[in-house]
Design a protein around this motif. Structure first.
Motif, PDB file in Angstrom:
ATOM      1  N   SER A 196       0.392  -1.257  22.465  1.00 47.12           N
ATOM      2  CA  SER A 196       0.664  -2.837  22.250  1.00 47.12           C
ATOM      3  C   SER A 196      -0.103  -3.151  21.170  1.00 47.12           C
ATOM      4  CB  SER A 196       0.639  -3.362  23.594  1.00 47.12           C
ATOM      5  OG  SER A 196      -0.862  -3.446  24.026  1.00 47.12           O
ATOM      6  N   GLU A 197       0.459  -4.338  20.741  1.00 49.89           N
ATOM      7  CA  GLU A 197      -0.525  -5.192  19.729  1.00 49.89           C
ATOM      8  C   GLU A 197      -1.758  -5.736  20.576  1.00 49.89           C
ATOM      9  OE1 GLU A 197      -0.235  -5.314  16.588  1.00 49.89           O
ATOM     10  OE2 GLU A 197      -1.831  -6.933  16.717  1.00 49.89           O
ATOM     11  N   ALA A 198      -1.652  -6.304  21.948  1.00 49.80           N
ATOM     12  CA  ALA A 198      -2.752  -6.311  22.590  1.00 49.80           C
ATOM     13  C   ALA A 198      -3.784  -5.460  22.816  1.00 49.80           C
ATOM     14  CB  ALA A 198      -2.219  -6.992  24.152  1.00 49.80           C
ATOM     15  N   GLU A 199      -3.316  -4.348  22.785  1.00 48.19           N
ATOM     16  CA  GLU A 199      -4.370  -3.163  22.901  1.00 48.19           C
ATOM     17  C   GLU A 199      -5.015  -3.149  21.644  1.00 48.19           C
ATOM     18  OE1 GLU A 199      -3.152   0.957  22.494  1.00 48.19           O
ATOM     19  OE2 GLU A 199      -4.230   1.533  24.095  1.00 48.19           O
ATOM     20  N   ARG A 200      -4.349  -3.012  20.368  1.00 50.41           N
ATOM     21  CA  ARG A 200      -5.080  -3.172  19.097  1.00 50.41           C
ATOM     22  C   ARG A 200      -6.139  -4.287  18.753  1.00 50.41           C
ATOM     23  NH1 ARG A 200      -3.692   0.935  16.210  1.00 50.41           N
ATOM     24  NH2 ARG A 200      -5.011   0.160  14.474  1.00 50.41           N
ATOM     25  N   ARG A 201      -5.562  -5.385  19.590  1.00 52.98           N
ATOM     26  CA  ARG A 201      -6.474  -6.688  19.404  1.00 52.98           C
ATOM     27  C   ARG A 201      -7.759  -6.337  20.444  1.00 52.98           C
ATOM     28  NH1 ARG A 201      -3.763 -10.691  21.886  1.00 52.98           N
ATOM     29  NH2 ARG A 201      -1.938 -10.085  20.557  1.00 52.98           N
ATOM     30  N   ALA A 202      -7.421  -5.848  21.582  1.00 48.94           N
ATOM     31  CA  ALA A 202      -8.648  -5.564  22.145  1.00 48.94           C
ATOM     32  C   ALA A 202      -9.672  -4.741  21.910  1.00 48.94           C
ATOM     33  CB  ALA A 202      -8.283  -5.211  23.837  1.00 48.94           C
ATOM     34  N   ALA A 203      -9.183  -3.489  21.067  1.00 43.70           N
ATOM     35  CA  ALA A 203      -9.985  -2.634  20.218  1.00 43.70           C
ATOM     36  C   ALA A 203     -10.750  -3.198  19.364  1.00 43.70           C
ATOM     37  CB  ALA A 203      -9.064  -1.372  19.846  1.00 43.70           C
ATOM     38  N   PHE A 204     -10.128  -4.072  18.511  1.00 41.01           N
ATOM     39  CA  PHE A 204     -10.939  -4.969  17.468  1.00 41.01           C
ATOM     40  C   PHE A 204     -11.980  -5.737  18.063  1.00 41.01           C
ATOM     41  CE2 PHE A 204     -11.102  -8.749  14.997  1.00 41.01           C
ATOM     42  CZ  PHE A 204     -11.467  -8.227  13.618  1.00 41.01           C
ATOM     43  N   GLU A 205     -11.567  -6.417  19.276  1.00 36.85           N
ATOM     44  CA  GLU A 205     -12.657  -7.398  19.663  1.00 36.85           C
ATOM     45  C   GLU A 205     -13.878  -6.493  20.075  1.00 36.85           C
ATOM     46  OE1 GLU A 205     -10.613  -9.513  22.606  1.00 36.85           O
ATOM     47  OE2 GLU A 205      -9.344 -10.742  21.100  1.00 36.85           O
ATOM     48  N   ILE A 206     -13.461  -5.296  20.931  1.00 38.26           N
ATOM     49  CA  ILE A 206     -14.700  -4.320  21.524  1.00 38.26           C
ATOM     50  C   ILE A 206     -15.419  -4.079  20.300  1.00 38.26           C
ATOM     51  CG2 ILE A 206     -15.157  -2.186  22.390  1.00 38.26           C
ATOM     52  CD1 ILE A 206     -12.708  -2.637  24.377  1.00 38.26           C
ATOM     53  N   ASP A 207     -14.694  -3.557  19.056  1.00 37.62           N
ATOM     54  CA  ASP A 207     -15.536  -2.973  17.956  1.00 37.62           C
ATOM     55  C   ASP A 207     -16.518  -4.169  17.476  1.00 37.62           C
ATOM     56  OD1 ASP A 207     -15.676  -1.069  15.609  1.00 37.62           O
ATOM     57  OD2 ASP A 207     -15.061  -2.957  14.430  1.00 37.62           O
TER      58      ASP A 207
END
Ligand SMILES: O=C(O)CCC(=O)C(=O)O
Ligand SMILES: [Fe+2]
Length: 322
Positions: free
Chosen positions: A17-28
């Motif tokens: 999902s797009e939300a998963e990509r966003r979470a990955a970016f925020e974690i980074d």
């Protein structure tokens, strides 16, 4: 100056999902800034935390001789260099500073009960009491351990997205890692104690650490040197931090941030889950972080990397134990 840790919510972060990509970016971003974040929407039921807290608390309330029967004689499960601890360790027995190679500093006012992957095997001989309470503690810690394994598998997928690595990169590197879970009880601060040190300042040797807490107490040293005391909105939220292993693997783009625990007006419990890597995993700078800058560290096999620190903690070699 940062007052609170970055917050990550996984509620809608389904695979792909797009939300998963966003979470990955925020974690980074969080890992580059402070190496710590809080986590909600992770799907672990509140009852799993509460069972682990309640049964651990009942264990710690027992007289010392009953708790001392729940130790492994050797302290460890297998060979002399296998440092997966199981069972009880008492107040002032460990010293987080010694783990960092710093001698002569105070030990920690904390009691712990530890388990590792063997908890998943109901036939394994582990130092739980054989009565009903002991078996309930075993079941509660097993349930929480399994949730932690599943959640860290999900988190490492998010890391693989952030790091441009194959989705199963960390699954392969951690398939036989000697992960551990420690249930901790910190006493209330009182005049009988010589200081307020629940755990001395240290970094974790891990890939990732996931911490649940019943109340504030952990303090995180941000890059500027000031201490943040993270609070959680709910008792089933988590604090996640990366450890020295991830820092090294990322060429220090991700920070392994010093933290400590300070005692206060009430007792505090926490559950710390430590995610490690396979003994033979090669730790070699992620390609993303050594494109433009040279790798700072030689490739190393995880076992060699971890032994140095554990030897210091357990008094092998010259680092000593306070
Ligand atoms: O109990 C806590 O809040 C922190 C524990 C911790 O930092 C550790 O065990 O490495
Ligand atoms: Fe820690």
């Amino acid at each position: 100056m940062m007052k609170e840790l970055p917050r990550i919510d996984l509620t809608s972060a389904t695979p792909g999902s797009e939300a998963e990509r966003r979470a990955a970016f925020e974690i980074d971003r969080a890992c580059k800034q402070v190496g710590f974040f809080t986590l909600s929407g992770h799907g672990i039921a509140p009852a799993v935390f509460e069972e682990a807290y309640a049964l651990s608390r009942a264990f710690f309330r027992q007289p010392l001789d009953a708790k001392n029967r729940c130790r492994l004689q050797s302290g460890f499960t297998m060979a002399a260099d296998d440092y997966t601890p199981y069972g009880y360790s008492g107040m002032l027995e460990e010293n987080a500073y010694a783990y960092m190679g710093r001698k002569g500093l105070p030990s920690d006012y904390v009691e712990k009960f530890s388990v590792g992957r063997l908890i998943e095997d109901d036939g394994a001989r582990l130092p739980f009491s054989t009565d009903a309470e002991g078996q309930r503690l075993r079941a509660a810690l097993k349930a929480y351990f399994r949730e932690c394994e599943a959640l860290t598998a999900r988190l490492t997928e998010l890391f693989s997205i952030a790091l441009d690595l194959p989705r199963d990169f960390f699954a392969k590197k951690t398939s036989a890692s000697t992960d551990s879970l420690r249930s901790l009880l910190y006493p209330q601060l009182s005049t009988e104690l010589v200081n307020d040190q629940g755990m001395g300042e240290h970094t974790d040797g891990t890939l990732l650490t996931m911490l649940a807490q019943t109340g504030p107490g952990i303090q995180v040293k941000e890059r500027g040197g000031s201490w943040i005391t993270p609070t959680l909105e709910r008792r089933d939220h988590l604090i996640v931090n990366i450890g020295d292993l991830m820092a090294r693997w990322s060429n220090d783009e991700y920070v392994s941030t010093p933290h400590r625990v300070v005692l206060s007006g009430g007792e505090r419990q926490s559950l710390a889950f430590f995610k490690l890597a396979n003994d033979d995993a090669l730790i070699e700078c992620f390609p993303k972080f050594c494109k433009d800058t040279p790798a700072k560290y030689e490739p190393v096999v995880y076992k060699a990397f971890s032994l140095q620190k554990m030897n210091a903690l357990f008094g092998v070699g010259d680092a000593g134990r306070a």
